[in-house]
Write a protein that holds these residues in place. Structure first.
Motif, PDB file in Angstrom:
ATOM      1  N   PHE A 286      -6.580 -19.658 -49.973  1.00 46.87           N
ATOM      2  CA  PHE A 286      -5.872 -21.148 -49.760  1.00 46.87           C
ATOM      3  C   PHE A 286      -5.826 -21.842 -48.843  1.00 46.87           C
ATOM      4  O   PHE A 286      -6.041 -23.479 -48.036  1.00 46.87           O
ATOM      5  N   VAL A 287      -4.805 -21.330 -48.050  1.00 46.65           N
ATOM      6  CA  VAL A 287      -4.102 -21.806 -46.649  1.00 46.65           C
ATOM      7  C   VAL A 287      -5.217 -22.226 -45.287  1.00 46.65           C
ATOM      8  O   VAL A 287      -5.475 -22.528 -45.005  1.00 46.65           O
ATOM      9  N   VAL A 288      -6.140 -20.884 -46.065  1.00 50.55           N
ATOM     10  CA  VAL A 288      -7.417 -20.855 -44.636  1.00 50.55           C
ATOM     11  C   VAL A 288      -8.943 -21.593 -44.691  1.00 50.55           C
ATOM     12  O   VAL A 288      -8.583 -22.475 -44.410  1.00 50.55           O
ATOM     13  N   ALA A 289      -8.559 -21.789 -46.649  1.00 51.84           N
ATOM     14  CA  ALA A 289      -9.302 -23.288 -46.650  1.00 51.84           C
ATOM     15  C   ALA A 289      -9.209 -23.922 -46.572  1.00 51.84           C
ATOM     16  O   ALA A 289      -9.718 -24.576 -45.737  1.00 51.84           O
ATOM     17  N   ASN A 290      -7.935 -24.614 -46.904  1.00 50.96           N
ATOM     18  CA  ASN A 290      -7.459 -25.787 -46.177  1.00 50.96           C
ATOM     19  C   ASN A 290      -7.574 -26.048 -44.330  1.00 50.96           C
ATOM     20  O   ASN A 290      -7.798 -27.179 -44.315  1.00 50.96           O
ATOM     21  N   SER A 291      -6.925 -25.090 -43.445  1.00 55.86           N
ATOM     22  CA  SER A 291      -7.059 -24.857 -42.635  1.00 55.86           C
ATOM     23  C   SER A 291      -8.378 -24.743 -41.698  1.00 55.86           C
ATOM     24  O   SER A 291      -8.919 -25.687 -40.914  1.00 55.86           O
ATOM     25  N   VAL A 292      -9.380 -24.891 -42.220  1.00 62.11           N
ATOM     26  CA  VAL A 292     -10.815 -24.844 -41.845  1.00 62.11           C
ATOM     27  C   VAL A 292     -11.519 -26.303 -42.584  1.00 62.11           C
ATOM     28  O   VAL A 292     -12.173 -26.899 -41.018  1.00 62.11           O
ATOM     29  N   VAL A 293     -11.144 -26.637 -43.387  1.00 60.44           N
ATOM     30  CA  VAL A 293     -11.673 -28.365 -43.940  1.00 60.44           C
ATOM     31  C   VAL A 293     -10.881 -29.728 -43.269  1.00 60.44           C
ATOM     32  O   VAL A 293     -11.882 -29.903 -42.341  1.00 60.44           O
ATOM     33  N   CYS A 294      -9.102 -28.915 -42.648  1.00 57.36           N
ATOM     34  CA  CYS A 294      -8.892 -29.847 -41.757  1.00 57.36           C
ATOM     35  C   CYS A 294      -9.557 -29.555 -40.489  1.00 57.36           C
ATOM     36  O   CYS A 294      -9.378 -30.969 -40.067  1.00 57.36           O
ATOM     37  N   THR A 295     -10.033 -28.731 -39.666  1.00 53.65           N
ATOM     38  CA  THR A 295     -10.687 -29.108 -38.226  1.00 53.65           C
ATOM     39  C   THR A 295     -11.468 -29.394 -38.376  1.00 53.65           C
ATOM     40  O   THR A 295     -12.295 -29.939 -37.167  1.00 53.65           O
ATOM     41  N   TYR A 296     -12.352 -29.103 -39.518  1.00 52.83           N
ATOM     42  CA  TYR A 296     -13.994 -29.747 -39.680  1.00 52.83           C
ATOM     43  C   TYR A 296     -13.829 -31.491 -39.637  1.00 52.83           C
ATOM     44  O   TYR A 296     -14.306 -31.856 -39.080  1.00 52.83           O
ATOM     45  N   LEU A 297     -12.851 -31.870 -40.402  1.00 49.81           N
ATOM     46  CA  LEU A 297     -12.334 -33.537 -40.498  1.00 49.81           C
ATOM     47  C   LEU A 297     -12.249 -34.526 -39.199  1.00 49.81           C
ATOM     48  O   LEU A 297     -12.681 -34.954 -39.405  1.00 49.81           O
ATOM     49  N   VAL A 298     -11.042 -33.206 -38.672  1.00 48.04           N
ATOM     50  CA  VAL A 298     -10.884 -34.343 -37.538  1.00 48.04           C
ATOM     51  C   VAL A 298     -12.046 -33.801 -36.558  1.00 48.04           C
ATOM     52  O   VAL A 298     -12.671 -34.880 -35.512  1.00 48.04           O
ATOM     53  N   LEU A 299     -12.883 -32.613 -36.152  1.00 45.97           N
ATOM     54  CA  LEU A 299     -14.170 -32.425 -35.578  1.00 45.97           C
ATOM     55  C   LEU A 299     -15.352 -33.882 -36.137  1.00 45.97           C
ATOM     56  O   LEU A 299     -15.909 -34.123 -35.244  1.00 45.97           O
ATOM     57  N   SER A 300     -15.374 -33.565 -37.462  1.00 46.08           N
ATOM     58  CA  SER A 300     -16.533 -34.942 -37.384  1.00 46.08           C
ATOM     59  C   SER A 300     -15.965 -36.622 -37.060  1.00 46.08           C
ATOM     60  O   SER A 300     -17.381 -37.412 -38.123  1.00 46.08           O
ATOM     61  N   MET A 301     -14.753 -36.843 -37.329  1.00 41.79           N
ATOM     62  CA  MET A 301     -14.394 -37.917 -36.958  1.00 41.79           C
ATOM     63  C   MET A 301     -14.905 -38.792 -35.416  1.00 41.79           C
ATOM     64  O   MET A 301     -15.262 -39.741 -35.668  1.00 41.79           O
ATOM     65  N   PRO A 302     -15.854 -37.797 -34.165  1.00 39.42           N
ATOM     66  CA  PRO A 302     -15.821 -38.567 -33.515  1.00 39.42           C
ATOM     67  C   PRO A 302     -17.352 -39.297 -33.584  1.00 39.42           C
ATOM     68  O   PRO A 302     -18.053 -40.510 -33.656  1.00 39.42           O
ATOM     69  N   LEU A 303     -18.049 -38.316 -35.157  1.00 43.02           N
ATOM     70  CA  LEU A 303     -19.324 -38.855 -35.727  1.00 43.02           C
ATOM     71  C   LEU A 303     -19.307 -39.677 -35.854  1.00 43.02           C
ATOM     72  O   LEU A 303     -20.570 -41.071 -36.353  1.00 43.02           O
ATOM     73  N   ALA A 304     -17.706 -40.297 -37.023  1.00 40.09           N
ATOM     74  CA  ALA A 304     -18.102 -41.123 -37.472  1.00 40.09           C
ATOM     75  C   ALA A 304     -17.177 -42.309 -37.028  1.00 40.09           C
ATOM     76  O   ALA A 304     -17.705 -42.734 -37.563  1.00 40.09           O
ATOM     77  N   ILE A 305     -16.867 -42.511 -36.007  1.00 39.59           N
ATOM     78  CA  ILE A 305     -16.812 -43.212 -34.826  1.00 39.59           C
ATOM     79  C   ILE A 305     -17.949 -44.171 -34.292  1.00 39.59           C
ATOM     80  O   ILE A 305     -17.994 -45.102 -34.306  1.00 39.59           O
ATOM     81  N   VAL A 306     -19.204 -43.330 -34.380  1.00 40.79           N
ATOM     82  CA  VAL A 306     -20.708 -43.363 -34.378  1.00 40.79           C
ATOM     83  C   VAL A 306     -21.139 -44.189 -35.342  1.00 40.79           C
ATOM     84  O   VAL A 306     -21.751 -45.265 -34.752  1.00 40.79           O
ATOM     85  N   HIS A 307     -20.952 -43.898 -36.112  1.00 41.12           N
ATOM     86  CA  HIS A 307     -21.835 -44.463 -37.134  1.00 41.12           C
ATOM     87  C   HIS A 307     -21.471 -45.995 -37.224  1.00 41.12           C
ATOM     88  O   HIS A 307     -21.718 -46.690 -37.527  1.00 41.12           O
ATOM     89  N   ILE A 308     -19.729 -46.116 -36.769  1.00 44.44           N
ATOM     90  CA  ILE A 308     -19.303 -47.716 -37.051  1.00 44.44           C
ATOM     91  C   ILE A 308     -20.135 -48.437 -35.462  1.00 44.44           C
ATOM     92  O   ILE A 308     -20.622 -49.474 -35.684  1.00 44.44           O
ATOM     93  N   ILE A 309     -20.376 -47.533 -34.440  1.00 42.94           N
ATOM     94  CA  ILE A 309     -20.753 -48.630 -33.791  1.00 42.94           C
ATOM     95  C   ILE A 309     -22.308 -48.074 -33.933  1.00 42.94           C
ATOM     96  O   ILE A 309     -22.614 -49.838 -33.340  1.00 42.94           O
ATOM     97  N   ARG A 310     -23.453 -47.364 -34.401  1.00 45.35           N
ATOM     98  CA  ARG A 310     -24.401 -47.176 -34.997  1.00 45.35           C
ATOM     99  C   ARG A 310     -24.596 -47.368 -36.399  1.00 45.35           C
ATOM    100  O   ARG A 310     -25.102 -46.133 -36.547  1.00 45.35           O
ATOM    101  N   SER A 311     -25.037 -48.315 -36.856  1.00 41.29           N
ATOM    102  CA  SER A 311     -24.746 -48.310 -38.322  1.00 41.29           C
ATOM    103  C   SER A 311     -26.139 -47.964 -39.224  1.00 41.29           C
ATOM    104  O   SER A 311     -26.725 -46.939 -40.237  1.00 41.29           O
ATOM    105  N   SER A 312     -26.755 -48.055 -38.314  1.00 39.80           N
ATOM    106  CA  SER A 312     -28.781 -47.652 -38.763  1.00 39.80           C
ATOM    107  C   SER A 312     -28.880 -46.230 -38.296  1.00 39.80           C
ATOM    108  O   SER A 312     -29.458 -45.666 -38.779  1.00 39.80           O
ATOM    109  N   ALA A 313     -27.423 -45.684 -38.085  1.00 35.50           N
ATOM    110  CA  ALA A 313     -27.815 -43.778 -37.995  1.00 35.50           C
ATOM    111  C   ALA A 313     -28.653 -43.323 -39.421  1.00 35.50           C
ATOM    112  O   ALA A 313     -27.373 -43.968 -40.536  1.00 35.50           O
ATOM    113  N   ARG A 314     -29.249 -42.377 -39.318  1.00 37.71           N
ATOM    114  CA  ARG A 314     -29.227 -41.857 -40.898  1.00 37.71           C
ATOM    115  C   ARG A 314     -29.892 -39.923 -40.703  1.00 37.71           C
ATOM    116  O   ARG A 314     -28.561 -39.523 -41.617  1.00 37.71           O
ATOM    117  N   VAL A 315     -29.986 -39.530 -39.452  1.00 40.49           N
ATOM    118  CA  VAL A 315     -30.001 -38.505 -39.286  1.00 40.49           C
ATOM    119  C   VAL A 315     -28.225 -37.987 -39.519  1.00 40.49           C
ATOM    120  O   VAL A 315     -28.526 -36.568 -40.172  1.00 40.49           O
TER     121      VAL A 315
END
Length: 205
Positions: free
Chosen positions: A95-124
Motif C-alpha cells: 500500500f505504501v509503495v503503490a501510493n508513493s509510486v502514484v504520487c510521484t507519477y502525478l507530480v511528474l505528469s503536472m508539467p504535461l497538464a500545464i502544456v495542455h492548458i497552453i495547447r488545448s488541441s494536443a491529442r497524442v
C-alpha cells in the motif's frame, strides 16, 4: 404568356435566397462550435491540473500516514514486547509503495497538464496520459483494496481462521491505518475523473 413566365420565376428566386441563408447560418454555427472547442478543452485542462494536485496530496498523505504507523503496548516484559508496525504486513507495505509510486507519477505528469492548458488541441499527449492514468489507477486500486482487507480483519477478525481482532489492543495503530485508506480511495475517485475528462476532451476535439 410572358406574364405567366414571370410569375413562375419569382418563387424560384426566393427559394434560392432561402437556401443561401440556410447555408450561411449553418457555416456560422460550425464556426462558432469550432471556436468553443479550444476554450472548453482549456477549461478541462485546468480542472485536470487541479485534480492531479488533489490526488497527489491524497496519495502522499496516505503513504505517510501508513508508513509512520506503529504502536507498542504499555505492558511488556524484558523478553516479550507487543509492537505493531505497518511493515509487519506485506499488504501495508504494498500500500505504501503503490501510493508513493502514484504520487510521484502525478507530480511528474503536472508539467504535461500545464502544456495542455497552453495547447488545448494536443491529442497524442492526452492519449499518453490516459494510458498511464489507467495503469496508475489499477496499481492504486490494488494497493488500497489489499490494505482495506487487512484493516477489516484487524477490526473484525476471523473466527473460523482463528484470526483475532487486534484493534481491541492496538487502538492507535488501527485508527492510523484506517485513516490512511481515506486519502487513497479519494485519489482513486479523482483518477477516474481524470481519465473521464481526458477522454471527453479527445471526443470534443
Amino acid at each position: 404568356m410572358k406574364e405567366a413566365v414571370e410569375i413562375e420565376e419569382q418563387p424560384l428566386a426566393s427559394t434560392q435566397k432561402v437556401v443561401h441563408v440556410e447555408k450561411g447560418e449553418s457555416s456560422h454555427s460550425r464556426a462558432y462550435a469550432a471556436a468553443r472547442v479550444p476554450g472548453l478543452n482549456r477549461g478541462i485542462s485546468i480542472i485536470d491540473l487541479f485534480l492531479r494536485l488533489v490526488a497527489a496530496v491524497g496519495t502522499l498523505a496516505s503513504a505517510i500516514a501508513m508508513g509512520t504507523t506503529n504502536e507498542t503496548l504499555p505492558f511488556f516484559t524484558q523478553f516479550i514486547q507487543f509492537k505493531a508496525e505497518y511493515s509487519d504486513l506485506p499488504s501495508f507495505t504494498f500500500f505504501v509503495v503503490a501510493n508513493s509510486v502514484v504520487c510521484t507519477y502525478l507530480v511528474l505528469s503536472m508539467p504535461l497538464a500545464i502544456v495542455h492548458i497552453i495547447r488545448s488541441s494536443a491529442r497524442v499527449s492526452r492519449l499518453i496520459l490516459i494510458f498511464f492514468d489507467s495503469a496508475m489507477l489499477a496499481l492504486l486500486t490494488s494497493g488500497a483494496s489489499a490494505a482495506a482487507a487487512i484493516v477489516y480483519l484487524a477490526h473484525k477478525g476471523n473466527v473460523r481462521a482463528n484470526w483475532f481482532a487486534i484493534c481491541q489492543q492496538f487502538n492507535s495503530f488501527c485508527e492510523r491505518i484506517s485513516g490512511s485508506l481515506i486519502g487513497s480511495f479519494a485519489a482513486i475517485v479523482v483518477m477516474i475523473l481524470l481519465i473521464s475528462l481526458s477522454s471527453f476532451a479527445l471526443v470534443r476535439r
